[in-house]
Design an enzyme around this catalytic site. Sequence first.
Site, PDB file in Angstrom:
ATOM      1  N   GLY A   1       0.787  -1.070   0.195  1.00  0.00           N
ATOM      2  CA  GLY A   1      -0.151   0.011  -0.208  1.00  0.00           C
ATOM      3  C   GLY A   1       0.759   1.371  -0.199  1.00  0.00           C
ATOM      4  O   GLY A   1       2.080   1.323  -0.468  1.00  0.00           O
ATOM      5  N   SER A   2       0.241   2.228   0.812  1.00  0.00           N
ATOM      6  CA  SER A   2       1.063   3.619   0.577  1.00  0.00           C
ATOM      7  C   SER A   2       2.430   3.589   1.366  1.00  0.00           C
ATOM      8  O   SER A   2       3.199   4.523   1.372  1.00  0.00           O
ATOM      9  CB  SER A   2       0.126   4.541   1.257  1.00  0.00           C
ATOM     10  OG  SER A   2      -0.903   4.808   0.485  1.00  0.00           O
ATOM     11  N   THR A   3       2.792   2.557   2.176  1.00  0.00           N
ATOM     12  CA  THR A   3       3.743   2.472   2.741  1.00  0.00           C
ATOM     13  C   THR A   3       5.049   2.233   1.810  1.00  0.00           C
ATOM     14  O   THR A   3       6.407   2.669   2.254  1.00  0.00           O
ATOM     15  CB  THR A   3       4.104   1.101   3.711  1.00  0.00           C
ATOM     16  OG1 THR A   3       3.863   0.306   3.245  1.00  0.00           O
ATOM     17  CG2 THR A   3       3.120   1.423   4.935  1.00  0.00           C
TER      18      THR A   3
END
Length: 632
Positions: free
Chosen positions: A327-329
Amino acid sequence: MTEFKNTEQELHFFRLRLSVVGVFVFICFGLLFARFLWLQVFKYSDYASQAEDNRVSVVPVVPNRGLILDRNGVVLARNFSAYTLEITPSKIADTLDGVIEELSSVVDIQPKDRRRFRRLLEEAKNFESVPIRTRLTDEEVARFTAQRYRFPGVEIQARLFRQYPLGETASHVIGYIGRISQRDAKRIEEMEDAANYAGTDYIGKEGLEKKYENILHGRTGYEEVEVTAGGRAVRTLSRTAATPGQNLILSIDIELQKIVEEAFGDRRGALVAIEPATGDILAYVSKPTFDPNLFVEGIDAQSWEELNTSIDRPLLNRPLIGTYPPGSTFKPYMALAALETGKRTPNQAIADPGFFWFGSHRFRDDKVGGHGMVDMYKSIVVSCNTYYYMLANDLGIDTIHDFMKPFGFGQITGIDLENERAGVLPSTAWKRNAYKKPEHKKWYAGETVSVGIGQGYNAYTPLQLAHAMANLANNGVVMRPHLVKTIEDGVTKEQTLTVPKESYRIPLKQENVNFVKNAMAGVVKEGTSSRAFAKAEYVSAGKTGTAQAIGLGRNEKYDAKKMPERHRDHSLYIAFAPADNPRIALAVIVENGGFGAAAAAPIARLALDYYLLGKRPESKETAAQPIEVEGD
């Protein structure tokens, strides 16, 4: 008529018979002498050795298995001595069932004991003793000893048992031992030091117990014992002492481990925390967990059924083999790639309308209407998808792959556990090798767009996410992550580091690293995880992430309340702290937990609070509660 005897003739026959008998006797004595000569002269050494073997029995002395301790000396795996009641099937006088029935009148034998005995009996050789009851009480030992004469082939043996005093805590790290099976026995036979396992009944089956088996086992000793013709020991002639196994001093802080495991509550997921400067793993959590004590003497059928068929998969080592989209990590690393390759500058901004068109496909942002003008700092703080759709398209999939690989994405980290999964760091070469049909082998430019926000083919383990976070926090100096910090000699107590030096360095410009770190600190101060870290007594840096568990249709909108719990998005969070001098880096995933700021970030806050401040949650109930947020 008088008959006269022929004396001469009779004397002749007498002498003849006497000669025959004499020759016969001489031949017999000659044969006896020859046999005596053969036995006493030519075969003396062979039979003397056999006689000595009959008189002297060599008995293996099993060594004490090494201990497993956490970084502060808390014992996680230890040994204790107890008595077992064992049956040697080849020596019993009655039927096996008859003997067991008779024994049950002397010692308490439960149905589960009989089931375990039957299972072990199938794996044992007929002349081996098999335990029917373990851990006898003093009263039971006394009762059996008084009536031992009734049970030939049944003996009481003193055995060392393995115990995991903290039960389910850190069970995926420690693993467990179990009785040596036929498969294990074949593996031992192929080992160079197979003789070292003489008399050994147990071997490491999972986790560190298996990985460090040779170190934990120790060296088997021997006793030469004089025995009678009936096999009864008379006296010990000589003894070679066993060398105890070496102890494992883990890098794990077991108190931190407990706090995180309690913070998950009944939710599924994983957390890995690493000390960036050393690669020491401070916490390694896989939820749900299991009790390794169940496996030591052979797990009962009901417990095995519950563990093996549970929909929550408690036996799954999630940090090691569970793979998830990041994801956005993934975005801080994308930003760093843009800076290092010159594709973006920190101040270069884009207008975000809330979507990105690629061909005829519309890639949506989480925020309807977009985030307005977005530069690199803001793109990380507010987690702007549109910014990274465009960036991924500009970088290209192979550039992304080549930059991410040294951080450990999609790579085996080399942690000291077996069966680590590599995950998937996509590239054009990866896709060519991953698929069989020619039309599936080609990489399409549109597939790169989703990769930029940590979706698409991206699939990494929580261990890899934590490792990558530690590498960034450590300014590109890569240390191999490890659970065993030092190996301690069981006798001298001398300790040896398992990872004494760095693996390699990622060539990065420090000003670029500092910019990304500062933006991640902004996430905590003013961005998506600010609520989770409100009033923290330290400055940390982090990044929230939300990853799809299932795909959605082009016009389908995500609504967690209308979806089955196991179809909801995964919640992720990566962080390091303190921001200016990182002592801990971590990655958290809560399966189907929703937004990263809602479920994963609060768990990370608890972990950092304890490790940096020694602060514990007020209660288990408050520790497990997610917070309400509107975005990633």
